[in-house]
Design a protein around this motif. Structure first.
Motif, PDB file in Angstrom:
ATOM      1  N   PRO A 116       0.835  -1.201   0.000  1.00  0.00           N
ATOM      2  CA  PRO A 116       0.000   0.000   0.000  1.00  0.00           C
ATOM      3  C   PRO A 116       0.868   1.250   0.000  1.00  0.00           C
ATOM      4  O   PRO A 116       1.950   1.273   0.570  1.00  0.00           O
ATOM      5  CB  PRO A 116      -0.790  -0.121   1.309  1.00  0.00           C
ATOM      6  CG  PRO A 116       0.113  -0.913   2.197  1.00  0.00           C
ATOM      7  CD  PRO A 116       0.826  -1.881   1.294  1.00  0.00           C
ATOM      8  N   SER A 117       0.416   2.297  -0.673  1.00  0.00           N
ATOM      9  CA  SER A 117       1.186   3.537  -0.736  1.00  0.00           C
ATOM     10  C   SER A 117       0.644   4.564   0.255  1.00  0.00           C
ATOM     11  O   SER A 117      -0.499   4.485   0.697  1.00  0.00           O
ATOM     12  CB  SER A 117       1.147   4.126  -2.155  1.00  0.00           C
ATOM     13  OG  SER A 117      -0.190   4.424  -2.530  1.00  0.00           O
ATOM     14  N   SER A 118       1.496   5.507   0.603  1.00  0.00           N
ATOM     15  CA  SER A 118       1.112   6.564   1.536  1.00  0.00           C
ATOM     16  C   SER A 118       1.642   7.880   1.011  1.00  0.00           C
ATOM     17  O   SER A 118       2.814   7.988   0.641  1.00  0.00           O
ATOM     18  CB  SER A 118       1.684   6.289   2.930  1.00  0.00           C
ATOM     19  OG  SER A 118       1.411   7.369   3.808  1.00  0.00           O
ATOM     20  N   ARG A 119       0.802   8.884   0.964  1.00  0.00           N
ATOM     21  CA  ARG A 119       1.220  10.205   0.482  1.00  0.00           C
ATOM     22  C   ARG A 119       1.460  11.144   1.662  1.00  0.00           C
ATOM     23  O   ARG A 119       0.879  10.979   2.721  1.00  0.00           O
ATOM     24  CB  ARG A 119       0.153  10.794  -0.451  1.00  0.00           C
ATOM     25  CG  ARG A 119      -0.007  10.019  -1.744  1.00  0.00           C
ATOM     26  CD  ARG A 119      -0.979  10.689  -2.699  1.00  0.00           C
ATOM     27  NE  ARG A 119      -1.121   9.953  -3.943  1.00  0.00           N
ATOM     28  CZ  ARG A 119      -0.309  10.088  -4.986  1.00  0.00           C
ATOM     29  NH1 ARG A 119       0.693  10.955  -4.914  1.00  0.00           N
ATOM     30  NH2 ARG A 119      -0.497   9.379  -6.079  1.00  0.00           N
ATOM     31  N   GLY A 120       2.326  12.084   1.437  1.00  0.00           N
ATOM     32  CA  GLY A 120       2.560  13.116   2.443  1.00  0.00           C
ATOM     33  C   GLY A 120       3.684  12.798   3.400  1.00  0.00           C
ATOM     34  O   GLY A 120       3.847  13.488   4.409  1.00  0.00           O
ATOM     35  N   ALA A 121       4.502  11.757   3.127  1.00  0.00           N
ATOM     36  CA  ALA A 121       5.624  11.440   4.006  1.00  0.00           C
ATOM     37  C   ALA A 121       6.747  12.441   3.784  1.00  0.00           C
ATOM     38  O   ALA A 121       6.904  12.995   2.695  1.00  0.00           O
ATOM     39  CB  ALA A 121       6.116  10.023   3.744  1.00  0.00           C
ATOM     40  N   SER A 122       7.518  12.661   4.824  1.00  0.00           N
ATOM     41  CA  SER A 122       8.662  13.557   4.753  1.00  0.00           C
ATOM     42  C   SER A 122       9.924  12.728   4.914  1.00  0.00           C
ATOM     43  O   SER A 122      10.090  12.033   5.925  1.00  0.00           O
ATOM     44  CB  SER A 122       8.585  14.625   5.849  1.00  0.00           C
ATOM     45  OG  SER A 122       9.734  15.448   5.830  1.00  0.00           O
ATOM     46  N   CYS A 123      10.811  12.758   3.917  1.00  0.00           N
ATOM     47  CA  CYS A 123      11.997  11.899   3.914  1.00  0.00           C
ATOM     48  C   CYS A 123      13.263  12.738   3.868  1.00  0.00           C
ATOM     49  O   CYS A 123      13.349  13.706   3.116  1.00  0.00           O
ATOM     50  CB  CYS A 123      11.985  10.960   2.707  1.00  0.00           C
ATOM     51  SG  CYS A 123      10.454  10.026   2.516  1.00  0.00           S
ATOM     52  N   GLY A 124      14.215  12.345   4.680  1.00  0.00           N
ATOM     53  CA  GLY A 124      15.496  13.027   4.677  1.00  0.00           C
ATOM     54  C   GLY A 124      16.623  12.048   4.938  1.00  0.00           C
ATOM     55  O   GLY A 124      16.486  11.157   5.779  1.00  0.00           O
ATOM     56  N   PRO A 125      17.750  12.162   4.220  1.00  0.00           N
ATOM     57  CA  PRO A 125      18.866  11.237   4.439  1.00  0.00           C
ATOM     58  C   PRO A 125      19.623  11.562   5.714  1.00  0.00           C
ATOM     59  O   PRO A 125      19.705  12.717   6.126  1.00  0.00           O
ATOM     60  CB  PRO A 125      19.746  11.466   3.210  1.00  0.00           C
ATOM     61  CG  PRO A 125      19.480  12.887   2.832  1.00  0.00           C
ATOM     62  CD  PRO A 125      18.027  13.138   3.157  1.00  0.00           C
ATOM     63  N   TRP A 126      20.160  10.523   6.342  1.00  0.00           N
ATOM     64  CA  TRP A 126      21.079  10.721   7.461  1.00  0.00           C
ATOM     65  C   TRP A 126      22.417  11.184   6.908  1.00  0.00           C
ATOM     66  O   TRP A 126      22.869  10.723   5.864  1.00  0.00           O
ATOM     67  CB  TRP A 126      21.301   9.408   8.213  1.00  0.00           C
ATOM     68  CG  TRP A 126      20.189   9.003   9.115  1.00  0.00           C
ATOM     69  CD1 TRP A 126      18.996   8.471   8.767  1.00  0.00           C
ATOM     70  CD2 TRP A 126      20.191   9.068  10.537  1.00  0.00           C
ATOM     71  NE1 TRP A 126      18.232   8.203   9.869  1.00  0.00           N
ATOM     72  CE2 TRP A 126      18.950   8.553  10.981  1.00  0.00           C
ATOM     73  CE3 TRP A 126      21.115   9.515  11.489  1.00  0.00           C
ATOM     74  CZ2 TRP A 126      18.614   8.466  12.324  1.00  0.00           C
ATOM     75  CZ3 TRP A 126      20.792   9.425  12.819  1.00  0.00           C
ATOM     76  CH2 TRP A 126      19.542   8.916  13.236  1.00  0.00           C
ATOM     77  N   ALA A 127      23.065  12.061   7.600  1.00  0.00           N
ATOM     78  CA  ALA A 127      24.426  12.437   7.216  1.00  0.00           C
ATOM     79  C   ALA A 127      25.354  11.273   7.507  1.00  0.00           C
ATOM     80  O   ALA A 127      25.145  10.499   8.433  1.00  0.00           O
ATOM     81  CB  ALA A 127      24.881  13.669   8.005  1.00  0.00           C
TER      82      ALA A 127
END
Length: 237
Positions: free
Chosen positions: A29-40
């Protein structure tokens, strides 16, 4: 709400295969509105590397998320073009939970990353010899069982027996063509009666701890004499 699309892949065990490993089916299932950021890179340390996973993304899920619990799931950043494939998706670390109360639009954060082999504890226990690796829930578990089942199996043993017999026959044929001085022959026959009546070389199939192998060696004093004088076995391969 600003965010991007991610796909949460959850698995359900449907049975066991012939090796006793779980057979799973994946739902995506897909989900919209997620916030993704890479770890340094400097943030990736042992504290965020359980089970051999190198954490690479922090993914915040919106309050509207209604998918499965994230523990043991995999996440594909489909909004960035990552395919919804469990073999390439990011593996969730631990058991993310909802933060409550949370004034922001996102109330659950998951740390997810790619699989990078064995855990530190598995490496410490890993045998020195090489073997097969079977994928199990996002980790590589070292196992020699598959390799040994082949190298000590009936098929390999039959092939080794055939090759061993062929080499022994070749050694005996070469020994028959070698000249034995009459003085040595009389001396050997006197000391070892009948030593020239049987094949000088013989082959035998043996099993090691994890393999099958054949050995061709001198079977009589006449064979030992032939090997010492003519080095017959040295020229077989």
């Amino acid at each position: 709400m600003i965010g991007e699309e991610v796909t949460v892949l959850s698995s359900t065990e449907t049975g066991r295969d012939a090796m006793g490993e779980p057979v799973v089916e994946w739902e995506a299932p897909s989900s919209r509105g997620a916030s993704c950021g890479p770890w340094a890179g400097s943030d990736v340390g042992d504290a965020v590397r359980p089970d051999g996973i190198e954490a690479s993304y922090s993914i915040a899920f919106p309050k509207t998320y209604a998918g499965p619990p994230l523990a043991r799931c995999r996440i594909a950043l489909t909004g960035r073009g990552m395919p919804a494939d469990p073999d390439t998706a990011l593996l969730v670390v631990g058991s993310p939970d909802i933060t409550n109360p949370c004034p922001a639009a996102w109330n659950m954060t998951a740390t997810a990353g790619r699989v990078h082999g064995l855990t530190r504890s598995s490496r410490a226990l890993r045998p020195q010899r090489r073997g097969s690796h079977r994928r199990h829930e996002g980790r590589f578990v070292h196992s020699d069982a598959g390799v040994i089942a082949v190298t000590k199996g009936a098929g390999v043993r039959a092939w080794v027996a055939t090759e061993t017999a062929r080499l022994a026959a070749r050694a005996n044929a070469e020994a028959a063509s070698h000249h034995v001085p009459s003085g040595y022959r009389r001396s050997l026959e006197k000391k070892y009666p009948g030593t020239f009546d049987s094949a000088p070389y013989a082959g035998v199939v043996k099993s090691g701890s994890c393999d099958t192998f054949g050995v061709v060696s001198a079977a009589t004093p006449a064979g030992a004499y032939d090997q010492n004088r003519n080095h017959t076995l040295d020229h077989l391969l």
